[in-house]
Design a protein around this motif. Structure first.
Motif, mmCIF file in Angstrom:
data_model
loop_
_atom_site.group_PDB
_atom_site.id
_atom_site.type_symbol
_atom_site.label_atom_id
_atom_site.label_comp_id
_atom_site.label_asym_id
_atom_site.label_seq_id
_atom_site.Cartn_x
_atom_site.Cartn_y
_atom_site.Cartn_z
ATOM 1 N N THR A 242 -11.996 -11.882 -77.315
ATOM 2 C CA THR A 242 -10.921 -11.970 -77.928
ATOM 3 C C THR A 242 -10.351 -13.414 -78.066
ATOM 4 O O THR A 242 -10.125 -14.017 -78.854
ATOM 5 C CB THR A 242 -9.905 -10.994 -77.982
ATOM 6 O OG1 THR A 242 -9.261 -11.200 -76.626
ATOM 7 C CG2 THR A 242 -9.916 -9.599 -78.429
ATOM 8 N N ASP A 243 -10.587 -14.158 -76.695
ATOM 9 C CA ASP A 243 -10.439 -15.281 -76.731
ATOM 10 C C ASP A 243 -11.192 -16.393 -77.505
ATOM 11 O O ASP A 243 -10.650 -17.610 -77.737
ATOM 12 C CB ASP A 243 -10.469 -15.812 -75.114
ATOM 13 C CG ASP A 243 -9.495 -15.011 -74.336
ATOM 14 O OD1 ASP A 243 -8.387 -14.096 -74.609
ATOM 15 O OD2 ASP A 243 -9.825 -14.933 -72.830
ATOM 16 N N LEU A 244 -12.240 -15.917 -77.698
ATOM 17 C CA LEU A 244 -13.216 -16.937 -78.603
ATOM 18 C C LEU A 244 -12.472 -17.189 -80.078
ATOM 19 O O LEU A 244 -12.423 -18.218 -80.566
ATOM 20 C CB LEU A 244 -14.494 -16.389 -78.833
ATOM 21 C CG LEU A 244 -15.320 -16.391 -77.524
ATOM 22 C CD1 LEU A 244 -17.029 -15.872 -77.912
ATOM 23 C CD2 LEU A 244 -15.489 -17.637 -76.836
ATOM 24 N N TYR A 245 -11.805 -16.032 -80.546
ATOM 25 C CA TYR A 245 -11.253 -16.151 -81.925
ATOM 26 C C TYR A 245 -10.074 -17.254 -81.810
ATOM 27 O O TYR A 245 -10.200 -18.166 -82.413
ATOM 28 C CB TYR A 245 -10.824 -14.901 -82.204
ATOM 29 C CG TYR A 245 -9.862 -14.813 -83.417
ATOM 30 C CD1 TYR A 245 -10.309 -14.447 -84.772
ATOM 31 C CD2 TYR A 245 -8.466 -15.029 -83.704
ATOM 32 C CE1 TYR A 245 -9.876 -14.084 -85.836
ATOM 33 C CE2 TYR A 245 -7.795 -14.910 -84.734
ATOM 34 C CZ TYR A 245 -8.389 -14.479 -85.776
ATOM 35 O OH TYR A 245 -7.788 -14.274 -87.128
ATOM 36 N N THR A 246 -9.306 -17.168 -80.728
ATOM 37 C CA THR A 246 -8.122 -18.115 -80.573
ATOM 38 C C THR A 246 -8.751 -19.528 -80.265
ATOM 39 O O THR A 246 -8.268 -20.745 -80.726
ATOM 40 C CB THR A 246 -7.155 -17.654 -79.470
ATOM 41 O OG1 THR A 246 -6.768 -16.046 -80.040
ATOM 42 C CG2 THR A 246 -5.870 -18.499 -79.422
ATOM 43 N N THR A 247 -9.533 -19.592 -79.443
ATOM 44 C CA THR A 247 -10.057 -20.831 -78.821
ATOM 45 C C THR A 247 -10.872 -21.639 -79.853
ATOM 46 O O THR A 247 -10.707 -22.807 -80.127
ATOM 47 C CB THR A 247 -10.974 -20.649 -77.619
ATOM 48 O OG1 THR A 247 -10.160 -19.818 -76.567
ATOM 49 C CG2 THR A 247 -11.523 -22.072 -77.125
ATOM 50 N N LEU A 248 -11.711 -21.119 -80.496
ATOM 51 C CA LEU A 248 -12.474 -21.643 -81.650
ATOM 52 C C LEU A 248 -11.637 -22.036 -82.807
ATOM 53 O O LEU A 248 -11.870 -23.129 -83.484
ATOM 54 C CB LEU A 248 -13.718 -20.899 -82.151
ATOM 55 C CG LEU A 248 -14.652 -20.555 -81.107
ATOM 56 C CD1 LEU A 248 -15.856 -19.515 -81.627
ATOM 57 C CD2 LEU A 248 -15.211 -21.899 -80.367
ATOM 58 N N ASP B 109 -4.655 -10.867 -79.702
ATOM 59 C CA ASP B 109 -4.891 -10.641 -78.370
ATOM 60 C C ASP B 109 -5.529 -11.828 -77.403
ATOM 61 O O ASP B 109 -5.307 -11.958 -76.362
ATOM 62 C CB ASP B 109 -5.771 -9.317 -78.060
ATOM 63 C CG ASP B 109 -5.014 -8.029 -78.483
ATOM 64 O OD1 ASP B 109 -3.614 -7.985 -78.130
ATOM 65 O OD2 ASP B 109 -5.567 -7.509 -79.430
ATOM 66 N N GLY B 110 -6.465 -12.452 -78.519
ATOM 67 C CA GLY B 110 -7.272 -13.535 -77.779
ATOM 68 C C GLY B 110 -6.005 -14.893 -77.348
ATOM 69 O O GLY B 110 -5.169 -15.045 -78.098
#
Length: 440
Positions: free
Chosen positions: A314-320, A335-336
């Motif tokens: 889920t962190d990829l969503y927020t990071t990207l 959740d990211g």
């Protein structure tokens, strides 16, 4: 900072232990020199975590939310409601709104009706399969009856237009699809570099999902069977994309990520390996949670870095979204967490300490720091004890195979873990989950 291009390649059913840079490669009968090269050029994570299988992970990646929230709990046969509802805001929508050209080439598995195809969900164009690769076996299966089952097709579409069927997805087209996906990926990158437009290219490959069948150019290439030949092909396909990024002169302007959607297959003869970890996908063992992850961004991400810090899909969503300068949705739990400072080496620690792990509707385990608490016990698929009266606790640094329950000596760990569960439950009460199969 100008908006960088984003290339996101996701392998299918690639276990932690398959690649050379994770201790596999030649040991598995198939050296992986190109992906190993990518790892030397960037950051390799030992503790990148995903959901239990294809649909949950892909939904988590595209929505930034655990699948228990979105109703994307499992793979569903064709013709039945599935995938992300249109209420969810996809990563492609965020990046498109931020000015990116967006493309999806590969396996979608998040909706197979008009309104839910990739070109309806933020991608300018797409080509690939709407569901999963085991369907390529349909037409050659004994007793197959096309009058009662939707035939599987390779499809394509563009935003604002209906998606169309291109060809039946059978065993022959299974062998050639990754070649076609890379050809289209190369063309997409060339067009957008010429147009001087930042792009997001999502390339969810078909390898190594069963039936694990190599392209004819790779059949017999390793001498170690179809699985090893397919791994050699997968490595080559990633290398083709790497080479085109270099040829176009955009490497320093491109965040290039390679990872897997879940742990290895458990069925013979396609069974893979998770290296030192116990378990396969469809379990809550580390062999299911941990998969390969490599991120390269020359000049921004230091070369040759490795880390055992916890990162979640889920962190990829927020990071990207942050990399692209896109605003996150504010009307729902995301959740990211933003891992860019960690990826760039600006901080040594991940921005997260743990996460809950659901399989379908059941909270199976929680991971926190070096600890893993299991509420259910299923070390191998269909070999579970069900819910445990007393949970099992493992220190996964000292006991990576999750063999020795140490809860009685470390009951203090229950405190922070159950606080995480309580916070997640409170969030779910305030923002109720979407039920599986809910219509738009």
């Amino acid at each position: 900072m100008p908006q960088p291009n984003i290339v996101l390649i996701v392998a299918d059913n690639l276990g932690w232990g398959e690649l050379g840079c994770y201790g596999g490669g030649a040991l598995r009968g198939a050296p992986t020199p190109r992906i190993d090269q990518l790892a030397r050029q960037g950051l390799l994570l030992h503790n990148f975590n995903v959901e239990s299988d294809c649909v949950p992970t892909r939904s988590a990646l595209m929505s930034g939310r655990h699948p228990i929230r979105t109703g994307c709990l499992q793979s569903v046969p064709p013709g039945l409601p599935q995938g992300l509802t249109r209420w969810e805001i996809t990563l492609a929508q965020l990046l498109s709104q931020a000015g990116y050209a967006t493309a999806h080439f590969g396996k979608w598995h998040l909706g197979d009706v008009e309104g839910r195809y990739p070109s309806d969900r933020g991608f300018d164009e797409w080509y690939g399969i709407p569901r999963t690769t085991d369907e390529s076996q349909f037409t050659s299966s004994v007793g197959f009856d096309p009058s009662v089952v939707d035939l599987p097709y390779i499809m394509e579409g563009r935003a604002g237009q209906p998606s169309r069927q291109v060809r039946v997805y059978d065993l022959e087209s299974r062998r050639t699809i990754d070649e076609q996906l890379v050809e289209r990926s190369v063309d997409f990158m060339q067009r957008n570099v010429a147009a001087q437009r930042p792009f997001f290219m999502y390339l969810p490959l078909v390898h190594l999902h069963f039936p694990t069948l190599p392209h004819q150019d790779f059949a017999g290439s390793t001498g170690n069977g179809d699985f090893a030949d397919s791994m050699a092909e997968m490595d080559h396909r990633v290398g083709q994309v790497m080479d085109e990024v270099e040829r176009l002169g955009i490497a320093e302007d491109t965040l290039f990520i390679f990872c897997s959607d879940n742990g290895p297959e458990f069925r013979a003869p396609y069974r893979g390996t998770a290296g030192p970890w116990t378990g396969t996908y469809h379990t809550a063992m580390e062999g299911s949670l941990r998969v390969p992850f490599i991120a390269r961004w020359p000049g921004r991400i230091g070369a040759g870095r490795t880390s055992n810090e916890i990162v979640h899909v889920t962190d990829l969503y927020t990071t990207l979204a942050g990399v692209a300068g896109a605003a996150l949705p504010q009307d729902r739990p995301i959740d990211g967490v933003d891992q860019l400072p960690f990826f760039l080496g600006e901080q040594d620690k991940s921005a997260r300490e743990g996460f809950p792990f659901y399989i379908k509707n059941e909270l199976r385990a929680v991971k926190w720091r070096d600890w893993k608490l299991h509420f259910y016990w299923e070390p191998a698929v269909n070999e579970g004890k069900g819910k445990l009266e007393s949970p099992y606790l493992f220190n996964i640094t000292r006991d990576p195979k999750e063999e020795t329950d140490v809860l009685v000596f470390n009951t203090w760990v229950m405190g922070p873990i159950l606080k995480m569960v309580q916070a997640f439950n409170a969030s779910a009460a305030a923002h109720p989950h979407t039920s599986p199969g809910k219509p738009d």
